[in-house]
Design a protein around this motif. Structure first.
Motif: not given
Lengths: 134, 129
Positions: A13-14, A17, A20, A42, A45-46, A49, A101, A103, B21-23, B55-59, B61
């Motif tokens: 997860g880091d 970040v 980004r 953004t 980031s998607e 992930r 979600l 998206h 923030m990380h997830d 703010v991506d979809s994770f944040i 959500r």
């Protein structure tokens, strides 16, 4: 001409970040507007992930593109994961095989100027995005 | 692991998100807030995201989940300070954050929650007799 490619591993997860943050630096340097920067970061980031969660980890190649025609930032996300069986379905809003979600992929495509996806079951996935200075 | 501080102001909880923030941190905040709402009988949750560059979809959500859970626990959630470029990007991403109340700044957000608390206090006075 693509210049100075920077490759980041995406295994935690880091790292999402970190992707980004690096993309922000490149987008600022390339002179993208604040809204364009935000959209590109953004989208990155998607996709970072996705690489982590669905691709079981991979890499991001971040590059500044600066040629006579245009200037911007291109990012390639690549993984050796299971691949996507139905790309059209995966790009549909509301579709998710994970905990988002739904998206992620379709949303990311709307946020960038260029979007390309290469994937095959068992062969991993490569997504290339770019955003250009207007 | 670091965590995001949650402050108590009257009957409201205030969270200011100041880091990228990380997830895992986002998930932890969601759990912490839920616990604190019950612990403090909070009637409102104010989440200041003015420092968030994306703010991506994770944040997104996470914010929607916090709003849903706090509603079930009888607390109102107001997200304040969203940057304009973040709002534009969220809509294009397809995340209008339905069910999440927003205010332009913390002052207006607190007024929203305070307004709810005052209305209920007034209604309560009437019921006492």
């Amino acid at each position: 001409m693509a210049t100075t490619t920077e490759t980041l591993a995406i295994v935690s997860g880091d790292d999402v970040v970190r992707v980004r943050q690096k993309v922000r630096v490149r987008a600022t340097e390339a002179g993208l507007s604040l809204v364009d920067q935000t959209k590109l970061i953004t989208a990155a980031s998607e996709l970072a992930r996705n690489t982590l969660d669905y691709g079981k980890g991979g890499h991001a190649d971040i590059m500044t593109v600066n040629d006579t025609a245009r200037r911007g930032v291109r990012i390639v996300f690549r993984d050796q994961g299971p691949g996507i069986p139905d790309v059209a379905l995966a790009l549909t809003d509301g579709f998710t095989s994970g905990n988002g979600l739904g998206h992620g992929l379709g949303g990311a495509r709307r946020l960038v100027d260029d979007f390309d996806i290469q994937t095959a079951v068992g062969q991993g996935t490569t997504v290339t995005i770019a955003r250009w200075r207007k | 692991m670091d965590s995001i501080p949650i402050l108590k102001i009257g009957s409201a909880l205030l969270v200011t998100i100041q880091v990228d923030m990380h997830d895992q941190l986002a998930t932890q905040l969601q759990e912490d807030l839920t616990t604190r709402i019950v612990e403090h009988h909070a009637r409102g949750v104010l989440i200041d995201i003015s420092a968030l560059e994306i703010v991506d979809s994770f944040i997104g959500r996470m914010l929607a989940n916090i709003a849903s859970v706090s509603r079930l626990l009888d607390a109102d959630t107001v997200v304040v300070g969203m940057r304009p470029e973040v709002a534009i990007t969220l809509v294009e991403l397809g995340l209008g954050l339905p069910g999440v109340k927003t205010a332009l700044n913390a002052e207006r957000g607190l007024a929203l929650i305070g307004g709810v608390a005052r209305d209920e206090a007034a209604a309560g006075d009437g019921d006492d007799d």
